[in-house]
Design a protein around this motif. Structure first.
Motif, PDB file in Angstrom:
ATOM      1  N   VAL A 154       0.766  -0.976  -0.325  1.00 21.93           N
ATOM      2  CA  VAL A 154       0.191  -0.013   0.020  1.00 21.93           C
ATOM      3  C   VAL A 154       0.548   1.123   0.401  1.00 21.93           C
ATOM      4  O   VAL A 154       0.463   2.518  -0.491  1.00 21.93           O
ATOM      5  CB  VAL A 154      -1.273   0.208   0.902  1.00 21.93           C
ATOM      6  N   LEU A 155       1.770   1.038   1.021  1.00 22.78           N
ATOM      7  CA  LEU A 155       2.723   2.196   0.676  1.00 22.78           C
ATOM      8  C   LEU A 155       3.762   2.655  -0.307  1.00 22.78           C
ATOM      9  O   LEU A 155       4.358   3.377  -0.480  1.00 22.78           O
ATOM     10  CB  LEU A 155       3.460   2.104   2.068  1.00 22.78           C
ATOM     11  N   ARG A 156       3.786   1.745  -0.837  1.00 31.23           N
ATOM     12  CA  ARG A 156       4.521   1.785  -2.439  1.00 31.23           C
ATOM     13  C   ARG A 156       3.596   2.179  -3.401  1.00 31.23           C
ATOM     14  O   ARG A 156       4.421   3.361  -3.883  1.00 31.23           O
ATOM     15  CB  ARG A 156       5.164   0.257  -3.505  1.00 31.23           C
ATOM     16  N   ILE A 157       2.179   1.913  -3.355  1.00 34.69           N
ATOM     17  CA  ILE A 157       2.028   2.533  -4.655  1.00 34.69           C
ATOM     18  C   ILE A 157       1.425   3.973  -4.287  1.00 34.69           C
ATOM     19  O   ILE A 157       0.826   4.837  -5.243  1.00 34.69           O
ATOM     20  CB  ILE A 157       0.691   1.845  -5.161  1.00 34.69           C
ATOM     21  N   SER A 158       1.147   3.975  -3.147  1.00 32.77           N
ATOM     22  CA  SER A 158       0.410   5.596  -2.761  1.00 32.77           C
ATOM     23  C   SER A 158       1.859   6.817  -1.834  1.00 32.77           C
ATOM     24  O   SER A 158       1.708   7.881  -2.394  1.00 32.77           O
ATOM     25  CB  SER A 158      -0.466   5.286  -1.194  1.00 32.77           C
ATOM     26  N   VAL A 172      -2.025   6.291   3.027  1.00 32.15           N
ATOM     27  CA  VAL A 172      -0.748   6.400   3.322  1.00 32.15           C
ATOM     28  C   VAL A 172      -1.393   6.153   4.798  1.00 32.15           C
ATOM     29  O   VAL A 172       0.350   5.386   5.785  1.00 32.15           O
ATOM     30  CB  VAL A 172      -0.308   7.741   3.089  1.00 32.15           C
ATOM     31  N   ILE A 173      -1.970   6.734   5.522  1.00 28.37           N
ATOM     32  CA  ILE A 173      -2.417   6.578   7.163  1.00 28.37           C
ATOM     33  C   ILE A 173      -2.595   5.190   6.753  1.00 28.37           C
ATOM     34  O   ILE A 173      -1.670   4.401   8.231  1.00 28.37           O
ATOM     35  CB  ILE A 173      -3.607   6.747   7.391  1.00 28.37           C
ATOM     36  N   SER A 174      -3.330   3.682   6.248  1.00 33.21           N
ATOM     37  CA  SER A 174      -3.691   2.664   6.243  1.00 33.21           C
ATOM     38  C   SER A 174      -2.621   1.973   6.391  1.00 33.21           C
ATOM     39  O   SER A 174      -1.806   1.175   6.806  1.00 33.21           O
ATOM     40  CB  SER A 174      -4.481   1.718   5.711  1.00 33.21           C
TER      41      SER A 174
END
Length: 245
Positions: free
Chosen positions: A17-21, A40-42
């Protein structure tokens, strides 16, 4: 390794999730830009939970090893279902191989849909020698504008290529409200080019040209709208491949 299964899954999912956001714009393939902070928070929370799970696994390592030795003595070498590790595959795939944005296949599955606003007068367009306009905006004005605001204007739009029958081809964009799951299709049929010169499917192009009237306003005969192209230039896919409602 069973002690760290949940930690690995949480870390992989959070990292994906962090990689794409956070570290790229790949999230724009799936959701609107306004949702980036929530992603980013998730992703950060998932990473934090993964670290916590790993620390707890380490703190209980000794106790679990003793318990496993007792079970092995009483019941033989018994292990939990290792198939649960397959849950890591989707997270790993998202981390390493993010799916591409929706393209011609998604656009081709949808039948012609007329916009809900109906026939009427549209606001005046900005004064410009070449007017940059979205595919959706061009389609709405071509099909519904009683003032014919596109008449005599040179316009420029960007989209990916889809093909129809008899050599026809279109500049196409997918329009989203929230995310890729609610995407609908806008497309413009390109005239003024030879069918043999049509770009390949899913190629991104910027097309400049003028409006060609077609059919009666507000009817199926007016869809899809036409554009008499003067230039067709191949371009890279934009970071945000979708148009917004």
């Amino acid at each position: 390794m069973r002690r760290y299964g949940s930690a690995v899954l949480l870390l992989l999912t959070g990292g994906a999730v962090l990689r794409i956001s956070l570290f790229s714009d790949l999230y724009l393939r799936y959701v609107q830009a306004a949702l980036r902070p929530y992603l980013v928070i998730s992703g950060s929370l998932l990473m934090l939970l993964g670290v916590v799970a790993a620390v707890r696994g380490m703190s209980h390592r000794e106790h679990e090893e003793e318990h496993e030795e007792e079970e092995a003595e009483d019941h033989g070498h018994s292990h939990g279902p290792r198939i649960a590790w397959l849950l890591t595959l989707p997270a790993l795939a998202l981390l390493l191989f993010p799916p591409p944005a929706l393209g011609s296949y998604s656009a081709g599955r949808e039948q012609a849909q007329l916009a809900a606003q109906g026939v009427g007068a549209f606001p005046a367009l900005p004064a410009a020698k070449v007017l940059d306009i979205s595919v959706a905006q061009y389609s709405s004005r071509a099909i519904y504008d009683t003032r014919h605001s596109l008449k005599g204007r040179t316009v420029r739009m960007t989209g990916f290529v889809t093909h129809g029958s008899n050599g026809t081809w279109y500049v196409t964009r997918l329009v989203v409200t929230c995310c890729a799951a609610d995407a609908t299709t806008s497309k413009v049929e390109i005239r003024g080019t030879e069918s043999d010169d049509a770009p390949q499917t899913d190629t991104w192009v910027t097309v400049t040209g003028t409006w060609l009237p077609k059919g009666k306003l507000g009817t199926d005969g007016a869809w899809p709208p036409l554009l008499d192209a003067t230039t067709v230039t191949q371009v890279k896919q934009p970071a945000d491949p979708y148009e917004k409602r």
